[in-house]
Write an enzyme that holds these catalytic residues in place. Structure first.
Site, PDB file in Angstrom:
ATOM      1  N   ASP A 216      39.318  47.560  38.434  1.00  0.00           N
ATOM      2  CA  ASP A 216      39.188  47.428  36.978  1.00  0.00           C
ATOM      3  C   ASP A 216      39.504  46.002  36.515  1.00  0.00           C
ATOM      4  O   ASP A 216      39.345  45.685  35.329  1.00  0.00           O
ATOM      5  CB  ASP A 216      40.039  48.459  36.229  1.00  0.00           C
ATOM      6  CG  ASP A 216      41.411  48.677  36.837  1.00  0.00           C
ATOM      7  OD1 ASP A 216      41.801  47.905  37.739  1.00  0.00           O
ATOM      8  OD2 ASP A 216      42.107  49.624  36.426  1.00  0.00           O
ATOM      9  N   HIS A 217      39.933  45.143  37.425  1.00  0.00           N
ATOM     10  CA  HIS A 217      40.138  43.717  37.165  1.00  0.00           C
ATOM     11  C   HIS A 217      39.076  42.922  37.913  1.00  0.00           C
ATOM     12  O   HIS A 217      38.492  43.401  38.886  1.00  0.00           O
ATOM     13  CB  HIS A 217      41.502  43.244  37.679  1.00  0.00           C
ATOM     14  CG  HIS A 217      42.683  43.882  37.033  1.00  0.00           C
ATOM     15  ND1 HIS A 217      43.525  43.201  36.178  1.00  0.00           N
ATOM     16  CD2 HIS A 217      43.198  45.134  37.152  1.00  0.00           C
ATOM     17  CE1 HIS A 217      44.506  44.005  35.790  1.00  0.00           C
ATOM     18  NE2 HIS A 217      44.328  45.182  36.364  1.00  0.00           N
TER      19      HIS A 217
ATOM     20  N   ASN B  37      49.892  41.336  32.849  1.00  0.00           N
ATOM     21  CA  ASN B  37      49.992  42.459  31.920  1.00  0.00           C
ATOM     22  C   ASN B  37      50.434  41.978  30.535  1.00  0.00           C
ATOM     23  O   ASN B  37      51.246  42.601  29.854  1.00  0.00           O
ATOM     24  CB  ASN B  37      50.940  43.541  32.455  1.00  0.00           C
ATOM     25  CG  ASN B  37      50.220  44.547  33.330  1.00  0.00           C
ATOM     26  OD1 ASN B  37      49.141  45.040  32.984  1.00  0.00           O
ATOM     27  ND2 ASN B  37      50.800  44.865  34.478  1.00  0.00           N
TER      28      ASN B  37
ATOM     29  N   GLU C  65      48.597  44.377  43.283  1.00  0.00           N
ATOM     30  CA  GLU C  65      48.395  45.834  43.375  1.00  0.00           C
ATOM     31  C   GLU C  65      47.634  46.190  44.661  1.00  0.00           C
ATOM     32  O   GLU C  65      46.656  46.931  44.640  1.00  0.00           O
ATOM     33  CB  GLU C  65      47.675  46.373  42.134  1.00  0.00           C
ATOM     34  CG  GLU C  65      48.350  47.602  41.575  1.00  0.00           C
ATOM     35  CD  GLU C  65      47.698  48.181  40.340  1.00  0.00           C
ATOM     36  OE1 GLU C  65      47.921  49.396  40.127  1.00  0.00           O
ATOM     37  OE2 GLU C  65      47.008  47.478  39.582  1.00  0.00           O
TER      38      GLU C  65
ATOM     39  N   ASP D  18      44.877  38.558  33.221  1.00  0.00           N
ATOM     40  CA  ASP D  18      45.056  37.885  34.510  1.00  0.00           C
ATOM     41  C   ASP D  18      44.996  36.386  34.271  1.00  0.00           C
ATOM     42  O   ASP D  18      44.000  35.863  33.767  1.00  0.00           O
ATOM     43  CB  ASP D  18      43.971  38.333  35.486  1.00  0.00           C
ATOM     44  CG  ASP D  18      43.978  39.843  35.686  1.00  0.00           C
ATOM     45  OD1 ASP D  18      44.699  40.314  36.582  1.00  0.00           O
ATOM     46  OD2 ASP D  18      43.276  40.542  34.921  1.00  0.00           O
TER      47      ASP D  18
ATOM     48  N   ASN E  94      43.662  41.214  40.830  1.00  0.00           N
ATOM     49  CA  ASN E  94      44.293  42.522  40.989  1.00  0.00           C
ATOM     50  C   ASN E  94      43.246  43.416  41.640  1.00  0.00           C
ATOM     51  O   ASN E  94      42.301  43.858  40.995  1.00  0.00           O
ATOM     52  CB  ASN E  94      44.752  43.077  39.638  1.00  0.00           C
ATOM     53  CG  ASN E  94      45.410  44.436  39.768  1.00  0.00           C
ATOM     54  OD1 ASN E  94      44.986  45.274  40.554  1.00  0.00           O
ATOM     55  ND2 ASN E  94      46.460  44.680  38.986  1.00  0.00           N
TER      56      ASN E  94
ATOM     57  N   ASP F 113      48.412  39.067  37.723  1.00  0.00           N
ATOM     58  CA  ASP F 113      48.238  40.028  36.643  1.00  0.00           C
ATOM     59  C   ASP F 113      49.530  40.026  35.836  1.00  0.00           C
ATOM     60  O   ASP F 113      50.529  40.611  36.260  1.00  0.00           O
ATOM     61  CB  ASP F 113      47.934  41.407  37.224  1.00  0.00           C
ATOM     62  CG  ASP F 113      47.836  42.496  36.168  1.00  0.00           C
ATOM     63  OD1 ASP F 113      47.980  42.178  34.962  1.00  0.00           O
ATOM     64  OD2 ASP F 113      47.632  43.662  36.535  1.00  0.00           O
TER      65      ASP F 113
END
Length: 264
Positions: free
Chosen positions: A251-252, A153, A34, A222, A7, A151
């Protein structure tokens, strides 16, 4: 063959990091999520200059997925089947020729679902997961190597987050979410990271806020889910945590798997 998911949290903002990672990590196939870019605005020239073919399913400002590969796919499918009215760009599938047959690799960006009491967001997440299950069942019937990377989530288990109490009421960790993830696994799909280790404190996401990275207050959301045919060729997995230390990081971080596939 190295296949990775990442991501990127805005491909234009992270293009320097992406190119540096492609050069240093040298994955054969990359699933990005993303990208936050329309197809026409995707910075493909920089990536193509590194020897990668680019396929995107983009959307202005948010969402968006992409497949980068050292070999051109034979077939590309955009959008998760099951809801013709779903306009969110969250899924792309590539079919690649490898010795012995076909390899299917999907980049997916599963809905976040928060806040869970929202009348639209959480039901959309669960409905999307049910559509993903139906898609997976259809593809598994082909008995081909299949990799569902992205990802999700979803925090699958309590040891996949730094503090289960913090995440107890979050859509990523609710019982219904984790049950939907387990239904995917019960189809015969294997979580690549957990196929190789039960180690705790293995995370792929750290929030930008509250010193989460410095405190290692992360979560593992992930995942690479593998069909039995892909699992048979799976050799090792790795979370490339060092990428989070780079300037202007996502942030990933990337999650990668090594497989003994060879290009046809």
């Amino acid at each position: 063959m190295k296949i990775a998911t990442w991501n990127i949290n805005g491909v234009k903002a992270r293009i320097a990091n992406l190119c540096e990672w492609l050069k240093s990590s040298a994955p054969d196939i990359v699933c990005l999520q993303e990208i936050k870019s329309e197809d026409a605005g995707f910075p493909r020239l920089e990536i193509e200059a590194l020897g990668y073919h680019v396929e995107t399913h983009g959307q202005k400002g948010f969402n968006g997925v992409a497949l980068l590969s050292k070999m051109k796919p034979d077939e590309v499918n955009r959008g998760l089947p099951g809801d013709d009215g779903d306009e969110q760009a969250r899924f792309i599938e590539g079919v690649f020729s490898v010795k012995g047959g076909a390899l299917r690799v999907c980049s997916l960006y599963l809905p976040n679902g928060n806040p869970p009491d929202d009348p639209v967001k959480y039901p959309y997440k669960l409905a999307w997961m049910e559509r993903l299950k139906a898609f997976a069942e259809d593809r598994l019937a082909l008995e081909e190597p299949l990799i569902l990377a992205g990802d999700y989530n979803v925090i699958p288990e309590p040891y996949d987050c730094h503090d289960p109490l913090v995440w107890a009421g979050d859509a990523l960790f609710l019982p219904q979410t984790r049950e939907a993830f387990r239904r995917l696994e019960h189809l015969g799909l294997v979580d690549a990271v957990r196929a190789t280790t039960d180690e705790t404190k293995l995370y792929s996401f750290w929030d930008y806020q509250g010193g989460a990275w410095q405190k290692n207050n992360g979560i593992r959301i992930d995942h690479l889910l593998l069909s039995p045919e892909a699992t048979d060729r799976f050799r090792a997995g790795q979370i490339e945590k060092h990428v989070r230390t780079w300037e202007k990081p996502s942030d990933h971080v990337p999650v990668a798997g090594w497989f003994d596939f060879e290009a046809a």
